[in-house]
Design a protein around this motif. Structure first.
Motif, PDB file in Angstrom:
ATOM      1  N   CYS A  23      -8.209 -10.203  -4.189  1.00 46.81           N
ATOM      2  CA  CYS A  23      -7.142  -9.271  -3.801  1.00 46.81           C
ATOM      3  C   CYS A  23      -7.696  -8.313  -2.743  1.00 46.81           C
ATOM      4  CB  CYS A  23      -6.672  -8.457  -5.009  1.00 46.81           C
ATOM      5  SG  CYS A  23      -6.308  -9.446  -6.490  1.00 46.81           S
ATOM      6  N   HIS A  24      -7.148  -8.360  -1.543  1.00 51.04           N
ATOM      7  CA  HIS A  24      -7.677  -7.555  -0.440  1.00 51.04           C
ATOM      8  C   HIS A  24      -7.178  -6.117  -0.494  1.00 51.04           C
ATOM      9  CE1 HIS A  24      -3.963  -7.191   1.915  1.00 51.04           C
ATOM     10  NE2 HIS A  24      -3.693  -8.443   1.579  1.00 51.04           N
ATOM     11  N   GLY A  25      -7.700  -5.306   0.431  1.00 47.81           N
ATOM     12  CA  GLY A  25      -7.404  -3.886   0.440  1.00 47.81           C
ATOM     13  C   GLY A  25      -6.305  -3.472   1.397  1.00 47.81           C
ATOM     14  N   TYR A  26      -6.030  -2.191   1.369  1.00 50.58           N
ATOM     15  CA  TYR A  26      -5.022  -1.508   2.186  1.00 50.58           C
ATOM     16  C   TYR A  26      -5.270  -1.753   3.666  1.00 50.58           C
ATOM     17  CZ  TYR A  26      -2.749   2.937   3.852  1.00 50.58           C
ATOM     18  OH  TYR A  26      -2.000   3.906   4.473  1.00 50.58           O
ATOM     19  N   THR A  27      -4.233  -2.162   4.369  1.00 53.72           N
ATOM     20  CA  THR A  27      -4.196  -2.419   5.816  1.00 53.72           C
ATOM     21  C   THR A  27      -4.936  -3.684   6.235  1.00 53.72           C
ATOM     22  OG1 THR A  27      -6.156  -1.258   6.658  1.00 53.72           O
ATOM     23  CG2 THR A  27      -4.198   0.087   6.191  1.00 53.72           C
ATOM     24  N   LEU A  28      -5.411  -4.489   5.280  1.00 52.89           N
ATOM     25  CA  LEU A  28      -6.157  -5.698   5.619  1.00 52.89           C
ATOM     26  C   LEU A  28      -5.334  -6.926   5.263  1.00 52.89           C
ATOM     27  CD1 LEU A  28      -9.678  -4.553   4.337  1.00 52.89           C
ATOM     28  CD2 LEU A  28      -8.628  -4.191   6.578  1.00 52.89           C
ATOM     29  N   ASN A  29      -5.973  -8.098   5.194  1.00 52.32           N
ATOM     30  CA  ASN A  29      -5.347  -9.304   4.646  1.00 52.32           C
ATOM     31  C   ASN A  29      -6.440 -10.159   4.032  1.00 52.32           C
ATOM     32  OD1 ASN A  29      -6.448 -11.175   6.638  1.00 52.32           O
ATOM     33  ND2 ASN A  29      -4.895 -10.461   8.069  1.00 52.32           N
ATOM     34  N   GLN A  30      -6.088 -11.334   3.552  1.00 51.85           N
ATOM     35  CA  GLN A  30      -7.044 -12.144   2.802  1.00 51.85           C
ATOM     36  C   GLN A  30      -8.279 -12.531   3.608  1.00 51.85           C
ATOM     37  OE1 GLN A  30      -5.833 -16.601   2.577  1.00 51.85           O
ATOM     38  NE2 GLN A  30      -3.938 -15.461   2.308  1.00 51.85           N
ATOM     39  N   MET A  41     -10.907 -21.099  -5.637  1.00 52.41           N
ATOM     40  CA  MET A  41     -10.625 -19.723  -5.243  1.00 52.41           C
ATOM     41  C   MET A  41      -9.186 -19.590  -4.754  1.00 52.41           C
ATOM     42  SD  MET A  41     -14.160 -18.712  -3.225  1.00 52.41           S
ATOM     43  CE  MET A  41     -14.150 -20.165  -2.156  1.00 52.41           C
ATOM     44  N   VAL A  42      -8.576 -18.473  -5.090  1.00 52.73           N
ATOM     45  CA  VAL A  42      -7.214 -18.161  -4.661  1.00 52.73           C
ATOM     46  C   VAL A  42      -7.263 -16.869  -3.851  1.00 52.73           C
ATOM     47  CG1 VAL A  42      -4.896 -17.478  -5.414  1.00 52.73           C
ATOM     48  CG2 VAL A  42      -6.125 -19.300  -6.637  1.00 52.73           C
ATOM     49  N   PHE A  43      -6.673 -16.905  -2.665  1.00 52.35           N
ATOM     50  CA  PHE A  43      -6.575 -15.735  -1.789  1.00 52.35           C
ATOM     51  C   PHE A  43      -5.096 -15.478  -1.512  1.00 52.35           C
ATOM     52  CE2 PHE A  43     -10.524 -17.928  -1.028  1.00 52.35           C
ATOM     53  CZ  PHE A  43     -11.469 -16.917  -0.971  1.00 52.35           C
ATOM     54  N   TRP A  44      -4.724 -14.213  -1.443  1.00 57.09           N
ATOM     55  CA  TRP A  44      -3.316 -13.910  -1.155  1.00 57.09           C
ATOM     56  C   TRP A  44      -3.219 -12.634  -0.330  1.00 57.09           C
ATOM     57  CZ3 TRP A  44      -0.360  -9.844  -3.811  1.00 57.09           C
ATOM     58  CH2 TRP A  44      -1.126  -9.109  -4.719  1.00 57.09           C
ATOM     59  N   ASP A  45      -2.114 -12.548   0.419  1.00 61.27           N
ATOM     60  CA  ASP A  45      -1.830 -11.354   1.213  1.00 61.27           C
ATOM     61  C   ASP A  45      -0.911 -10.438   0.424  1.00 61.27           C
ATOM     62  OD1 ASP A  45      -3.305 -12.337   3.346  1.00 61.27           O
ATOM     63  OD2 ASP A  45      -1.577 -13.225   4.349  1.00 61.27           O
ATOM     64  N   GLN A  46      -1.314  -9.182   0.295  1.00 61.78           N
ATOM     65  CA  GLN A  46      -0.459  -8.197  -0.369  1.00 61.78           C
ATOM     66  C   GLN A  46       0.876  -8.077   0.373  1.00 61.78           C
ATOM     67  OE1 GLN A  46      -1.295  -6.246  -3.125  1.00 61.78           O
ATOM     68  NE2 GLN A  46      -3.492  -5.896  -3.099  1.00 61.78           N
ATOM     69  N   ARG A  47       1.906  -7.653  -0.325  1.00 58.68           N
ATOM     70  CA  ARG A  47       3.220  -7.505   0.306  1.00 58.68           C
ATOM     71  C   ARG A  47       3.137  -6.624   1.554  1.00 58.68           C
ATOM     72  NH1 ARG A  47       7.773  -5.920  -2.764  1.00 58.68           N
ATOM     73  NH2 ARG A  47       7.023  -7.489  -4.239  1.00 58.68           N
ATOM     74  N   SER A  48       3.853  -7.030   2.581  1.00 63.72           N
ATOM     75  CA  SER A  48       3.898  -6.349   3.880  1.00 63.72           C
ATOM     76  C   SER A  48       2.589  -6.451   4.662  1.00 63.72           C
ATOM     77  CB  SER A  48       4.288  -4.867   3.733  1.00 63.72           C
ATOM     78  OG  SER A  48       5.594  -4.746   3.215  1.00 63.72           O
ATOM     79  N   HIS A  49       1.616  -7.176   4.148  1.00 61.63           N
ATOM     80  CA  HIS A  49       0.337  -7.383   4.821  1.00 61.63           C
ATOM     81  C   HIS A  49       0.182  -8.863   5.166  1.00 61.63           C
ATOM     82  CE1 HIS A  49      -0.354  -3.550   2.785  1.00 61.63           C
ATOM     83  NE2 HIS A  49      -1.465  -3.363   3.484  1.00 61.63           N
ATOM     84  N   GLY A  50      -0.581  -9.142   6.210  1.00 64.37           N
ATOM     85  CA  GLY A  50      -0.866 -10.527   6.555  1.00 64.37           C
ATOM     86  C   GLY A  50       0.393 -11.339   6.754  1.00 64.37           C
ATOM     87  N   ARG A  51       0.438 -12.508   6.113  1.00 63.88           N
ATOM     88  CA  ARG A  51       1.573 -13.418   6.279  1.00 63.88           C
ATOM     89  C   ARG A  51       2.571 -13.353   5.131  1.00 63.88           C
ATOM     90  NH1 ARG A  51      -0.854 -19.116   8.192  1.00 63.88           N
ATOM     91  NH2 ARG A  51      -2.762 -18.507   7.085  1.00 63.88           N
ATOM     92  N   SER A  52       2.431 -12.355   4.276  1.00 67.03           N
ATOM     93  CA  SER A  52       3.441 -12.152   3.227  1.00 67.03           C
ATOM     94  C   SER A  52       4.661 -11.449   3.804  1.00 67.03           C
ATOM     95  CB  SER A  52       2.860 -11.333   2.064  1.00 67.03           C
ATOM     96  OG  SER A  52       1.973 -12.117   1.292  1.00 67.03           O
ATOM     97  N   GLY A  53       5.753 -11.496   3.055  1.00 67.69           N
ATOM     98  CA  GLY A  53       7.005 -10.914   3.527  1.00 67.69           C
ATOM     99  C   GLY A  53       6.968  -9.399   3.583  1.00 67.69           C
TER     100      GLY A  53
END
Length: 365
Positions: A83-90, A105-117
């Motif tokens: 789980c990545h941090g604020y203002t970053l992405n996976q 391993m599972v990587f994900w982008d937090q909401r509104s970050h990276g390629r998430s909605g």
């Protein structure tokens, strides 16, 4: 726009830059020369940052927002979720993703970050990111033991999961790593500023960020025009190692710059108001690795110590000459710690790929 308004936006931009781990968001500031730093020998110059990809999966959060998830590795007896941090992405987990090949391993982008909605601003909360993590676990690791790894806001997401779903810890979740994070009291941070100045800046930050969020197009254009300034401030605010790779600094700055200023504004109050100390009780059922930077301006080492002291089975690693992005600044320390944590979570199993091939592993606390 008159000079008074330009000056106000500049001050607000500087506050936003500090709050977002050092992005140069100020409007109208001139570029700074950083040639000497950029031109020195750089062992990471050819590192393929942002190119490591896995099997893609779209996971719907409980509000139907699409979350971008990637899975590395085949079915295994244990899954590690990052789980990545604020203002970053996976992609901030680049070195760990590279050096832990052989694990699932599972990587994900937090909401509104990276390629998430893009989220409804009202759902830009730590509680919601905990529910998002629950959705990711359900979809990407539906069975078998899981180790959770979180940096900064990602660590807070793990605490939010423990707060809302304590039954998972000791059952599905068998270990956790909390990197450069906090369980609360972030509103009192000085951000490395003198105490008197910090007391003046703290009340202004939320209002300044909201104002910048309303001028998102203007501010984001300005961020793109001040790359050298952003490099200098990112290096100063996020790192402590004076020999940190310029390529790594550039990469972090690009990750931050890719996060829209209105997203930064929406999540800032959630971080400042974060308080999940009570969630540590559930996390105390499993082994936990706590990693802290001795010169972290955003989540000081004292916050990591507080977490470790509250947990009965915690390993605390404090790197004296480190800032807020241990996964990039001291990747070998983080990766080595994760190997130990995984070994504790599943005793007797040899870990794959022991050749770190990562910089700074020899550096310890």
């Amino acid at each position: 726009m008159d000079s008074r308004n330009r000056r106000r936006i500049g001050i607000a931009g500087a506050v936003a830059g500090v709050g977002a781990a050092g992005v140069g968001a100020a409007v109208g500031l001139r570029r700074l020369a950083v040639g000497r730093v950029r031109l020195r020998p750089d062992p990471d110059a050819d590192e393929p940052f942002g190119t490591l990809r896995g099997e893609e999966l779209t996971v719907l959060a409980d509000d139907d927002l699409p979350l971008h998830v990637e899975i590395d590795g085949a079915a295994a007896d244990l899954t590690v979720v990052f789980c990545h941090g604020y203002t970053l992405n996976q992609d901030a987990w680049h070195y760990q993703r590279r050096d832990l090949r052989g694990l699932r391993m599972v990587f994900w982008d937090q909401r509104s970050h990276g390629r998430s909605g893009r989220s409804d601003p009202l759902r830009a909360t730590i509680e919601q990111t905990g529910e998002d993590l629950y959705a990711v676990l359900t979809a990407a690791a539906p069975e078998g033991p899981v180790v959770l790894v979180g940096h900064s806001m990602g660590g807070m997401s793990i605490m939010a999961l423990a707060d809302r779903h304590p039954e998972l810890f000791g059952d599905r979740v068998v270990g956790a790593a909390l990197v450069n994070t906090s369980c609360g009291d972030l509103a009192e941070l000085t951000l490395g500023l003198p105490l008197v100045l910090a007391k003046l800046v703290r009340p202004l930050a939320p209002r300044a960020l909201r104002g910048l969020g309303r001028r998102a197009d203007l501010v984001d254009r300005a961020r793109g025009l001040s790359a050298d300034l952003a490099f200098v401030v990112t290096r100063k605010m996020a790192f402590a190692d004076k020999q940190v790779s310029p390529t790594v600094v550039d990469f972090l700055e690009q990750l931050i710059r890719a996060t829209p200023i209105d997203v930064i504004a929406e999540f800032y109050p959630a971080l400042a108001g974060h308080d999940k100390a009570a969630a540590l009780e559930a996390m105390g059922r499993v082994p936990v690795l706590v990693l802290a930077g001795g010169k972290d301006r955003l989540t000081p080492a004292a916050h990591g110590r507080r977490i470790a002291e509250a947990l009965p089975d915690a390993e605390l690693v404090e790197v004296d000459e480190a800032g807020h992005v241990l996964p990039l600044e001291y990747p070998g320390v983080v990766t080595g710690g994760l190997r130990r944590l995984i070994a504790r979570a599943r005793p007797g199993r040899e870990q794959p790929g022991h050749d770190e091939s990562g910089r700074n592993e020899e550096r310890t606390a």
